[in-house]
Design a protein around this motif. Structure first.
Motif, PDB file in Angstrom:
ATOM      1  N   ARG A 102      -4.647  17.039  -9.013  1.00 41.01           N
ATOM      2  CA  ARG A 102      -4.382  17.962  -8.057  1.00 41.01           C
ATOM      3  C   ARG A 102      -3.828  19.246  -8.376  1.00 41.01           C
ATOM      4  O   ARG A 102      -2.928  19.306  -9.199  1.00 41.01           O
ATOM      5  CB  ARG A 102      -3.670  17.211  -6.712  1.00 41.01           C
ATOM      6  N   THR A 103      -4.324  20.220  -7.636  1.00 41.51           N
ATOM      7  CA  THR A 103      -3.548  21.397  -7.937  1.00 41.51           C
ATOM      8  C   THR A 103      -2.130  21.559  -7.614  1.00 41.51           C
ATOM      9  O   THR A 103      -1.460  22.547  -8.520  1.00 41.51           O
ATOM     10  CB  THR A 103      -4.278  22.854  -7.045  1.00 41.51           C
ATOM     11  N   ARG A 104      -1.465  20.999  -6.560  1.00 45.71           N
ATOM     12  CA  ARG A 104      -0.318  20.888  -6.500  1.00 45.71           C
ATOM     13  C   ARG A 104       0.647  20.503  -7.791  1.00 45.71           C
ATOM     14  O   ARG A 104       1.708  21.211  -8.127  1.00 45.71           O
ATOM     15  CB  ARG A 104       0.173  20.377  -5.250  1.00 45.71           C
ATOM     16  N   ASP A 107       0.373  23.167 -10.439  1.00 47.92           N
ATOM     17  CA  ASP A 107       1.113  24.341  -9.979  1.00 47.92           C
ATOM     18  C   ASP A 107       2.539  23.804 -10.327  1.00 47.92           C
ATOM     19  O   ASP A 107       3.348  24.866 -10.913  1.00 47.92           O
ATOM     20  CB  ASP A 107       1.256  24.635  -8.605  1.00 47.92           C
ATOM     21  N   SER A 136      -8.666  12.934  -9.567  1.00 45.96           N
ATOM     22  CA  SER A 136      -9.611  13.934  -8.664  1.00 45.96           C
ATOM     23  C   SER A 136     -10.886  13.370  -8.586  1.00 45.96           C
ATOM     24  O   SER A 136     -11.576  12.538  -9.332  1.00 45.96           O
ATOM     25  CB  SER A 136      -9.735  15.259  -9.576  1.00 45.96           C
ATOM     26  N   LEU A 144     -10.718  21.844  -9.946  1.00 47.06           N
ATOM     27  CA  LEU A 144      -9.329  21.656 -10.697  1.00 47.06           C
ATOM     28  C   LEU A 144      -9.169  22.133 -12.022  1.00 47.06           C
ATOM     29  O   LEU A 144      -8.307  22.736 -12.451  1.00 47.06           O
ATOM     30  CB  LEU A 144      -8.964  20.014 -10.641  1.00 47.06           C
ATOM     31  N   HIS A 147      -8.767  25.601 -11.880  1.00 45.92           N
ATOM     32  CA  HIS A 147      -7.431  26.157 -11.667  1.00 45.92           C
ATOM     33  C   HIS A 147      -6.549  26.002 -12.669  1.00 45.92           C
ATOM     34  O   HIS A 147      -5.540  27.106 -12.941  1.00 45.92           O
ATOM     35  CB  HIS A 147      -6.969  25.140 -10.385  1.00 45.92           C
ATOM     36  N   VAL A 148      -6.473  25.051 -13.450  1.00 46.74           N
ATOM     37  CA  VAL A 148      -5.620  24.853 -14.457  1.00 46.74           C
ATOM     38  C   VAL A 148      -5.968  25.920 -15.601  1.00 46.74           C
ATOM     39  O   VAL A 148      -4.892  26.503 -16.211  1.00 46.74           O
ATOM     40  CB  VAL A 148      -6.141  23.463 -15.227  1.00 46.74           C
TER      41      VAL A 148
END
Length: 226
Positions: A102-104, A107, A136, A144, A147-148
């Motif tokens: 997950r993106t959280r 991050d 995911s 995702l 995002h990474v």
């Protein structure tokens, strides 16, 4: 059977499966999962040539790495579900995190960077229909991954998954391979596929797995935690 004999037997099976799939056994990395075993087992494995070790729990990974600081050529893989509030501890103790789902979490791992180092990570994909399982969704995996790619302290290496217990692993790993192929379109260097455990690594190799996570077939039964 001794630890050396179990390790040799698994490596022989991996090599045979790779050759049957038309692959070079040298392209496949065997990670030994030492969950619940004492740090001494990792030392014993290193004496047998093992340099890739996996752990499922942050506390255990942190403790073992601290105990084995002299084994500076061992690469530590975190393969368990990760809580965002443990991201800093996971980052400090890991060389690779397989379970970014997950993106959280991505991050949090990025924010935990305390130097110019780069952490290798994989996007974990849920191959089941159970939303409660880690990973995911198939549909969200590419987003995702993108995002990474935007987080400079993380290096996207590829994908990871666990095959469902109620399905032929070959069909599940085929879905993972399809996701891996799509992600490589946006990240050509993300070539790792972490898939396959003791019971299904042959099917994983057939599907292109580059990293296998093998536990008790090598380490022996897990110690009684009670």
């Amino acid at each position: 059977m001794t630890l050396a004999a179990r390790l040799s037997a698994i490596d022989d099976r991996i090599a045979e499966a790779a050759r049957r799939a038309g692959r070079d056994p040298g392209d496949i990395t065997r990670i030994v999962v030492t969950k619940f075993h004492p740090a001494q087992l990792v030392r014993d494995l290193r004496a047998l040539g093992v340099t890739e070790v996996g752990e499922n729990r942050q506390q255990e990974l942190t403790a073992k790495r601290a105990d084995l600081v002299d084994l500076d050529d061992v690469r530590w893989h975190f393969i368990g579900q990760a809580q965002t509030n443990k991201a800093a501890a996971i980052r400090r103790a890991s060389d690779v995190v397989h379970s970014v789902d997950r993106t959280r979490l991505a991050d949090a791992l990025h924010r935990a960077a305390d130097d110019d180092g780069v952490l290798d990570v994989l996007v974990q994909v849920n191959l089941t229909e159970d939303a409660g399982r880690g990973g995911s969704t198939l549909a969200d995996a590419e987003a995702l991954a993108e995002h990474v790619l935007g987080l400079e302290s993380l290096r996207l290496r590829g994908v990871m998954a666990v095959a469902p217990l109620d399905e032929d692993p070959a069909s599940a790993f085929a879905r993972l391979r399809a996701v891996a192929d799509r992600i490589r379109v946006i990240a050509p260097e993300a070539t790792w596929i972490s898939a396959g455990m003791t019971g299904d690594f042959v099917q994983a190799i057939d599907a292109g797995a580059t990293h296998l996570r093998i536990g008790s077939a090598i380490t022996g039964p897990r110690p009684d935690r009670g």
